[in-house]
Design a protein around this motif. Structure first.
Motif, PDB file in Angstrom:
ATOM      1  N   LEU A   1      -5.481  -1.193  12.556  1.00  0.00           N
ATOM      2  CA  LEU A   1      -7.044  -2.405  11.610  1.00  0.00           C
ATOM      3  C   LEU A   1      -7.754  -2.526  13.614  1.00  0.00           C
TER       4      LEU A   1
ATOM      5  N   TYR B   1      -9.904   1.983  10.068  1.00  0.00           N
ATOM      6  CA  TYR B   1      -7.798   1.811  10.345  1.00  0.00           C
ATOM      7  C   TYR B   1      -8.165   3.436  11.334  1.00  0.00           C
TER       8      TYR B   1
ATOM      9  N   TRP C   1       0.988  -4.022   9.414  1.00  0.00           N
ATOM     10  CA  TRP C   1       1.633  -3.384   8.623  1.00  0.00           C
ATOM     11  C   TRP C   1       3.286  -3.435   8.715  1.00  0.00           C
ATOM     12  N   GLY C   2       4.031  -2.713   8.206  1.00  0.00           N
ATOM     13  CA  GLY C   2       5.626  -2.199   8.482  1.00  0.00           C
ATOM     14  C   GLY C   2       5.419  -0.815   9.174  1.00  0.00           C
TER      15      GLY C   2
ATOM     16  N   GLN D   1     -11.727   1.294   4.657  1.00  0.00           N
ATOM     17  CA  GLN D   1     -11.439   0.408   3.700  1.00  0.00           C
ATOM     18  C   GLN D   1     -12.178  -0.659   2.915  1.00  0.00           C
TER      19      GLN D   1
ATOM     20  N   TRP E   1      -4.365   1.758  -2.606  1.00  0.00           N
ATOM     21  CA  TRP E   1      -3.592   0.018  -2.352  1.00  0.00           C
ATOM     22  C   TRP E   1      -2.590  -0.597  -4.105  1.00  0.00           C
TER      23      TRP E   1
ATOM     24  N   TYR F   1       4.171   0.440   2.103  1.00  0.00           N
ATOM     25  CA  TYR F   1       3.850   0.316   3.560  1.00  0.00           C
ATOM     26  C   TYR F   1       4.031  -1.637   2.691  1.00  0.00           C
TER      27      TYR F   1
ATOM     28  N   SER G   1      -2.445 -10.466  -7.488  1.00  0.00           N
ATOM     29  CA  SER G   1      -3.673  -9.299  -8.077  1.00  0.00           C
ATOM     30  C   SER G   1      -3.328  -7.715  -7.849  1.00  0.00           C
TER      31      SER G   1
ATOM     32  N   LEU H   1      -8.587  -3.307  -4.321  1.00  0.00           N
ATOM     33  CA  LEU H   1      -9.338  -2.711  -2.802  1.00  0.00           C
ATOM     34  C   LEU H   1      -9.333  -1.130  -2.490  1.00  0.00           C
TER      35      LEU H   1
ATOM     36  N   ILE I   1       0.812  -0.964  -0.067  1.00  0.00           N
ATOM     37  CA  ILE I   1      -0.306  -0.511  -0.172  1.00  0.00           C
ATOM     38  C   ILE I   1       0.931   1.360  -0.485  1.00  0.00           C
TER      39      ILE I   1
ATOM     40  N   TYR J   1      -9.542 -13.612   5.138  1.00  0.00           N
ATOM     41  CA  TYR J   1     -10.437 -13.254   4.021  1.00  0.00           C
ATOM     42  C   TYR J   1      -9.689 -12.685   2.870  1.00  0.00           C
ATOM     43  N   GLY J   2      -8.362 -12.532   3.541  1.00  0.00           N
ATOM     44  CA  GLY J   2      -7.339 -11.992   2.212  1.00  0.00           C
ATOM     45  C   GLY J   2      -7.811 -10.354   1.791  1.00  0.00           C
ATOM     46  N   VAL J   3      -8.961  -8.900   2.794  1.00  0.00           N
ATOM     47  CA  VAL J   3      -8.913  -8.419   1.727  1.00  0.00           C
ATOM     48  C   VAL J   3      -8.515  -7.219   2.973  1.00  0.00           C
ATOM     49  N   TYR J   4      -8.380  -7.400   4.354  1.00  0.00           N
ATOM     50  CA  TYR J   4      -7.814  -6.196   5.611  1.00  0.00           C
ATOM     51  C   TYR J   4      -6.330  -6.367   5.559  1.00  0.00           C
ATOM     52  N   PHE J   5      -6.012  -5.785   6.126  1.00  0.00           N
ATOM     53  CA  PHE J   5      -4.857  -5.314   6.120  1.00  0.00           C
ATOM     54  C   PHE J   5      -4.315  -5.257   7.491  1.00  0.00           C
ATOM     55  N   ASP J   6      -4.120  -6.536   8.611  1.00  0.00           N
ATOM     56  CA  ASP J   6      -4.156  -6.597   9.823  1.00  0.00           C
ATOM     57  C   ASP J   6      -2.381  -6.070  10.565  1.00  0.00           C
TER      58      ASP J   6
END
Lengths: 120, 107
Positions: free
Chosen positions: B46, B36, A110-111, B89, A49, A96, A60, B96, A39, A103-108
């Motif tokens: 998050l 977020y 982060w760097g 988001q 994103w 980032y 993707s 996304l 991101i 679910y592969g769609v939310y960023f839990d």
């Protein structure tokens, strides 16, 4: 404790290729549960994103950048990488890396982010 | 692309106030929405996903609601550490996309 750390040059010349690597510790990029993504955030602006990758190498991309973006994964080094070609000043941003959770769609996770400036 | 629109863009509030932020999707995203929190110089964190499921470790003063196109994030009693910028988001479809952000400032 999962940690992600971006690494790469902080300054890139216009028309060149931006390259960043995200080193993952505390989890495995080979996990079948998670995706991994990039991101970016231009200074003072919102979040965009860039793209995501699965350990199999399936990707993707944001179509707005697709022709210039390549995301790859190196399971032997437990890291994944971003390449953005033909950069311009508009690509100046904090980049980032992040894990996408269930679910592969939310960023839990982060760097801390890596500021990349495009300038000659 | 699904456009995410947040309002207001900024809000001034005092400690202890209740604050509500709105996020609207350009099309039906069911409950595929996350929130977020981002503090200056830090990566986003998050808070919530699935529109109303609190991420582990997030205080219960944060709550989310909504489905379809209209969503809200509420902070029941604002604490000093809550002054930050909040982003929604959508996770319904690629790409996304994020809202433009709402900055919660000290009144």
């Amino acid at each position: 404790q999962l940690q992600l750390q971006e690494s790469g040059p902080g300054l890139v010349k216009p028309s060149e290729t931006l390259s960043l690597t995200c080193i993952v510790s505390g989890d495995s990029v080979s996990s079948s549960t998670y995706y991994w993504g990039w991101i970016r955030q231009p200074p003072g602006k919102g979040l965009e994103w860039i793209g995501s990758i699965y350990y199999t190498g399936s990707t993707s991309y944001n179509w707005s950048l697709k022709s210039r973006v390549t995301i790859s994964v190196d399971t032997s080094k437990n890291q994944f990488s971003l390449k953005l070609s033909s950069v311009t000043a508009a690509d100046t941003a904090v980049y980032y890396c992040a894990r996408l959770g269930t679910y592969g769609v939310y960023f839990d996770y982060w760097g801390q982010g890596s500021l990349v400036t495009v300038s000659s | 692309d699904i456009q995410m629109t947040q309002s207001p863009s900024s809000v001034s509030a005092s400690e202890g106030d209740r604050v509500t932020i709105t996020c609207r999707a350009s099309q039906d995203i069911s409950n595929w929405l996350a929130w977020y929190q981002q503090k200056p110089g830090n990566a986003p964190k998050l808070l919530m996903y699935g529109a109303s499921t609190l991420q582990s470790g997030v205080p219960s003063r944060f709550s989310g609601s909504g489905s379809g196109t209209d969503f809200t994030l509420s902070i029941s009693s604002l604490q000093p550490e809550d002054f930050a910028t909040y982003y929604c988001q959508q996770g319904k479809s690629f790409p996304l996309t994020f809202g433009g952000g709402t900055k919660v400032e000290i009144k």
